[in-house]
Design an enzyme around this catalytic site. Structure first.
Site, PDB file in Angstrom:
ATOM      1  N   TYR A 295       0.830  -1.201   0.000  1.00 25.91           N
ATOM      2  CA  TYR A 295       0.000   0.000   0.000  1.00 25.91           C
ATOM      3  C   TYR A 295       0.870   1.260   0.000  1.00 25.91           C
ATOM      4  CZ  TYR A 295      -3.667   3.263   1.396  1.00 25.91           C
ATOM      5  OH  TYR A 295      -4.549   4.310   1.456  1.00 25.91           O
TER       6      TYR A 295
ATOM      7  N   TYR B 122      -5.317   5.254  -7.633  1.00 27.18           N
ATOM      8  CA  TYR B 122      -5.528   5.166  -6.192  1.00 27.18           C
ATOM      9  C   TYR B 122      -6.993   4.890  -5.928  1.00 27.18           C
ATOM     10  CZ  TYR B 122      -5.544   6.016  -1.215  1.00 27.18           C
ATOM     11  OH  TYR B 122      -5.693   5.859   0.131  1.00 27.18           O
TER      12      TYR B 122
END
Length: 389
Positions: A292, A342
């Site tokens: 992440y 994203y």
């Protein structure tokens, strides 16, 4: 009767993945994007919508199970659930879907994330109430208005304590951009990045510059999960859910972690202990990772938390192409949140599956084990995917 712990390893598999296009602005609303991604994932799995009886999503998702089920023509739902904390949720929604399938709560589950932030006219932190309540009352009045400000504080401490440099942060951004340049679906596919351009970029919240931040993206992703014994009948090689874990460690404070004895020991550490305890392998055997990356320093913290290097060695781990294909740990091979899209980390899940299938645009040869992580800095989760024998 004494019942022991249920071993979930390899009992469920991801058999379908679907993505919409990713862009700064897409016309369809979030519910339509979600339906498009889920439909694509079901087509990829060769499974009819009427067979879906489980749904898993983020608490931040604006779409609702009732709307998804009705518009897609799903069957009777026997399980549905949500996971909170934004970027910390991606692996959790897939892991909980896998658990529901493996324990018989449902037979076919779909997990998804749909998001329109590239098109947003304002950001959530721009709409601060006159009276700030909750944990934010200890940070926002003092200038930490955005997530980037909060992570910048932790980054400054990390750089000071461990001797990491902006060049190490640049290694992260440059590796992911190079991966995106070979991925036609990536938002930054046709936009290269040099180290000089990175170092000359404007500050967003010092010491984090423009290229240390994730993109603002419109788009959606989805996956289909079923039992591993059924996965053999689906069109593509399945990605077995070998292990998964979640973590909300003691005394944790979202994003800032001020009340912990060590603010730099984030949720990844507790999550990793649970993950590796349930797995047949350790970090040394992982072939490829999707970590992440809302902000570049989170990658350094996660490398350490999940055991790929020792404490304080996340920076040097990225040197000499350490995160690129052929390096120590090929990472975010689609471009990740910083250069592909994203979507609160869900595109990391679909890329993790592609690596196990052998279909990534930056394929790691012979990849068997694919790690996917959710947000470091928030209550988090992780998935360890395995190629079927």
């Amino acid at each position: 009767m004494t019942v022991g712990p249920l071993d979930l390893r390899d009992r469920a598999a991801i058999v379908g993945i679907g993505d919409t296009p990713f862009a700064k602005h897409l016309e369809p609303p979030e519910n339509v994007l979600a339906l498009q991604a889920i439909s694509a994932a079901l087509d990829d799995a060769g499974i009819a919508p009427s067979e879906v009886d489980g749904l898993s999503s983020y608490t931040l998702e604006t779409t609702e199970e009732v709307e998804i089920a009705r518009n897609l023509g799903l069957g009777d739902l026997t399980w549905f659930g949500q996971v909170g904390y934004g970027g910390g949720a991606g692996c959790g929604v897939v892991g909980q879907a896998a658990t529901a399938v493996a324990t018989g709560q449902c037979n076919v589950a779909v997990a998804w994330r749909s998001r329109k932030r590239g098109s947003a006219v304002s950001r959530p932190w721009s709409r601060v109430a006159p009276r700030v309540e909750g944990m934010q009352q200890w940070s926002r009045p003092f200038g930490l208005l955005r997530p980037v400000d909060e992570i910048a504080m932790l980054t400054r401490r990390y750089l000071h304590e461990h001797g990491a440099t902006r060049d190490h942060l640049a290694n992260v951004a440059l590796a992911f951009r190079r991966h995106a340049n070979r991925n036609p679906a990536a938002t930054m596919h046709d936009r290269t990045l040099t180290r000089d351009e990175y170092l000359a970029a404007r500050w967003i919240s010092e010491p984090l510059c423009l290229f240390d931040n994730c993109l603002e993206t419109d788009g959606a992703c989805a996956v289909v999960v079923c039992r591993s014994d059924r996965a053999a009948d689906t069109p593509h090689p399945p990605a077995l859910v070998h292990a998964w874990a979640q973590s909300l460690p003691r005394q944790h404070q979202t994003m800032t972690n001020f009340f912990c004895d060590d603010p730099l020991e984030g949720p990844a550490w507790a999550c990793a202990r649970k993950l590796w305890a349930q797995a047949d392998i350790g970090p040394a055997e992982v072939d490829v990772a999707q970590i992440y990356d809302a902000f570049s320093p989170l990658v350094l913290l996660s490398l350490e938390g999940y055991g790929f290097c020792a404490r304080g060695e996340g920076g040097p781990f990225t040197d000499d192409g350490g995160l690129e294909v052929g390096g120590r740990l090929p990472t975010n091979t689609s471009g990740g949140g910083m250069s592909e899209a994203y979507l609160h980390g869900f595109n990391l899940v679909t890329e993790g599956v592609r690596q196990v299938r052998g279909t990534s645009t930056n394929q790691v040869d012979g990849a068997v084990w694919s790690l996917v992580t959710s947000g470091e800095g928030v209550p988090t989760g992780a998935l360890l995917l395995r190629r079927a024998a």
